[in-house]
Design an enzyme around this catalytic site. Structure first.
Site, PDB file in Angstrom:
ATOM      1  CB  SER A 133     -20.485  18.399 -26.826  1.00 35.30           C
ATOM      2  OG  SER A 133     -19.713  18.440 -27.876  1.00 35.30           O
ATOM      3  CG  HIS A 157     -20.642  14.096 -29.487  1.00 33.68           C
ATOM      4  ND1 HIS A 157     -19.501  13.812 -28.783  1.00 33.68           N
ATOM      5  CD2 HIS A 157     -21.032  15.245 -29.457  1.00 33.68           C
ATOM      6  CE1 HIS A 157     -19.398  15.300 -28.437  1.00 33.68           C
ATOM      7  NE2 HIS A 157     -20.051  16.111 -28.803  1.00 33.68           N
ATOM      8  CG  ASP A 175     -17.389  11.240 -28.475  1.00 34.86           C
ATOM      9  OD1 ASP A 175     -17.368  11.957 -29.527  1.00 34.86           O
ATOM     10  OD2 ASP A 175     -18.201  11.691 -27.457  1.00 34.86           O
TER      11      ASP A 175
END
Length: 553
Positions: free
Chosen positions: A244, A514, A484
């Protein structure tokens, strides 16, 4: 509501106490006295850098994590008896003035389980945020990375401004609780003014409470810290696993130090071409797509919310509007309003494992029972980021003292606003609100208004978007997930393009949630492990497909 950057699934897992066991964590002890003391006298920059690069780390068994890191218990030994070790790394407060004041960064490691002759080096993790404590997160996720420990020491850290690394504090007794602020004002008057006032007062509190460190919190400085870690840990190259926001940090590192990039994996890739507004708009579409996928699955399961995905989406939008007008009371004295509903949904979209719980909660809310979604929103963290951990810690005393709470939200704001030069106004938001509503009537408004969060910030932002070009760097493996919600799939291709020719290598995961590696997908894990352990990249165009949820779950 999710804000303009979302924390990784890995960090979200650390707060999901309704759906998974609490994760253990550790942290170095807080330092007393002046943590920013002068290095002394007429020390030159070159002398200071030599001293920093040759420092010895004092590793010791990890204590329990501090409140700033989220609290909890000290991590136990790994199955083979390996103990988690913690240390502090001395780094310049300002990398433009390395002979000036210094600060301490909190580190954690688990030594390799394999043959010392086969050891590659240290594998440094950043799990996202920005604002997540790597020291508190790594131990609980270690089983996912046990195979990597056969050739690496597993290492993570609290980036500057986070947790025990001079954690930023913006909380002030004079500020209203953020839950009292309407994050999706629709009156154009008092509610909007209250949100603007809250953001500006928060910025002022950050300056008041953390003014000495605030100008030096940001991704570029953190990337330079990582290169210092590489040298102090004894590695010629930085081997790295970023998730991320950690992909943005990894991209910035590659730009600054292309010659020092080792085997690097970026999973759940941030789009480096976006500014805050563009990123928020892309997220609105990402969360909408993920929710539509959930709704289609729910319809196939025969849930009571509607006959098809469109019916379920429409019902949920209507439910959110109704709850904004009339929240549902919960048995513990709380309430489920529209913001909490969206928090619960967005948090549950981070992992497909959470979909069954989301189905139960939505069915109950449609039947005027808000308890399940209220608890789900708290368990998965405010704003879908796993943000507040004080409600999720078993030994919490529910104190309102800001010193007893994680600083994750404050660090998120500080790093985001220091990185971005964008300073949006109410007029900017109103002009783009139709685009957000078109992208998602459910998630769009909250994400649009979240772009005001840097209004009044006391530190100038660095740039509209990060610089990640890294010509000449070795290959970097980019893992993009087609479903995602927080870092939409297109970001991986754009990161590959910006890194440069033959640097970014894409691996596609056709799945939900995610990120990809922590989904447990064998294909993704085998591909990532092959690169990190053996240097073998997947063939161009390689795609991994998720296993569907079992029917009836």
């Amino acid at each position: 509501m999710p804000t303009a950057r979302a924390i990784s699934t890995a960090v979200l897992l650390s707060t999901a106490t309704l759906l998974a066991s609490s994760l253990t964590a550790c942290a170095p002890a807080a330092q007393d006295g002046d943590r920013h003391g002068d290095t002394g006298g007429a020390t030159t920059d070159a002398q200071a850098l030599t001293s920093l690069r040759t420092q010895s780390l004092s590793w010791r068994n990890c204590p329990a994590p501090s409140p700033a890191q989220g609290g909890g218990e000290a991590p136990g030994a790994l199955p083979d008896g390996t103990r988690w070790q913690c240390a502090t790394l001395r780094t310049p407060l300002d990398w433009k003035n390395p002979s000036g004041k210094t600060m301490d960064l909190a580190l954690i490691r688990a030594r390799t389980s394999g043959d010392p002759d086969e050891r590659i080096g240290s594998l440094l993790f950043n799990f996202g945020g920005p604002g997540g404590s790597g020291v508190a997160t790594l131990p609980g996720l270690a089983p996912d990375y046990e195979k990597l420990r056969t050739r690496y020491d597993l290492v993570s850290f609290d980036p500057r401004g986070v947790g025990n690394s001079n954690g930023v504090r913006c909380l002030d007794a004079g500020l209203p609780d953020e839950e009292e602020i309407d994050n999706t004002p629709d009156d154009g008057g008092d509610e909007t003014n209250a949100l603007v006032r809250f953001n500006r007062e928060t910025a002022a509190a950050c300056k008041k409470n953390s003014g000495d460190v605030l100008p030096y919190v940001g991704t570029t400085q953190a990337a330079r810290d990582m290169d210092l870690m590489r040298q102090v840990l004894g590695d010629d190259r930085l081997h790295y696993f970023g998730i991320s926001y950690g992909t943005e940090l990894g991209g910035v590192y590659a730009h600054l130090f292309p010659e020092h990039v080792g085997r690097a994996v970026l999973d759940g890739v941030v789009d480096p071409t976006h500014d805050l507004m563009e990123e928020a708009l892309a997220q609105a579409g990402g969360f909408q797509l993920a929710f539509e996928h959930f709704a289609a699955w729910c319809a196939r399961q025969g849930c009571t919310l509607g006959d098809d995905a469109e019916d379920i989406v429409d019902l949920t939008v209507g439910l959110e509007e109704a709850l904004d007008d009339t929240p549902l009371a919960t048995p513990d004295g709380g309430e489920l309003d529209g913001d909490a509903l969206v928090d619960a949904i967005s948090g549950a979209l981070y992992r497909q494992d959470y979909w069954p719980a989301l189905r139960v909660g939505l069915e109950a809310a449609a039947d005027d029972n808000g308890e399940v979604l209220h608890d789900l929103a708290e368990a998965l963290g405010q704003h879908g980021r796993g943000g507040d951990t004080d409600d999720d810690t078993d030994d919490s005393d529910d104190s309102d003292d800001s010193d007893e709470q994680s600083n994750e939200d404050d660090a998120f704001r500080a790093i985001t606003c220091n990185d971005s030069s964008s300073r949006y106004t109410v007029a900017d938001v109103l002009s783009r609100l139709p685009d957000f509503l078109e992208a998602s009537p459910l998630f769009g408004p909250g994400l649009a208004w979240s772009t005001l969060s840097c209004d009044g910030w006391p530190v100038p932002g660095a740039a509209r978007h990060p610089e990640v070009s890294a010509p000449g760097a070795p290959p970097v493996l980019l893992v993009g997930n087609t479903g995602d919600p927080a870092t939409p799939y297109e970001g991986a291709a754009r990161m590959a393009e910006r890194l440069g020719e033959k640097v970014g290598v894409e691996l596609t995961y056709e799945g939900e949630g995610h990120g990809a590696y922590d989904s447990g997908n064998t294909c993704v894990q085998n591909a990532v492990n092959a690169y990190l352990l053996n240097g073998t990249l997947p063939e161009p165009g390689t795609t991994c497909k998720a296993d569907p949820l079992p029917e009836g779950k």
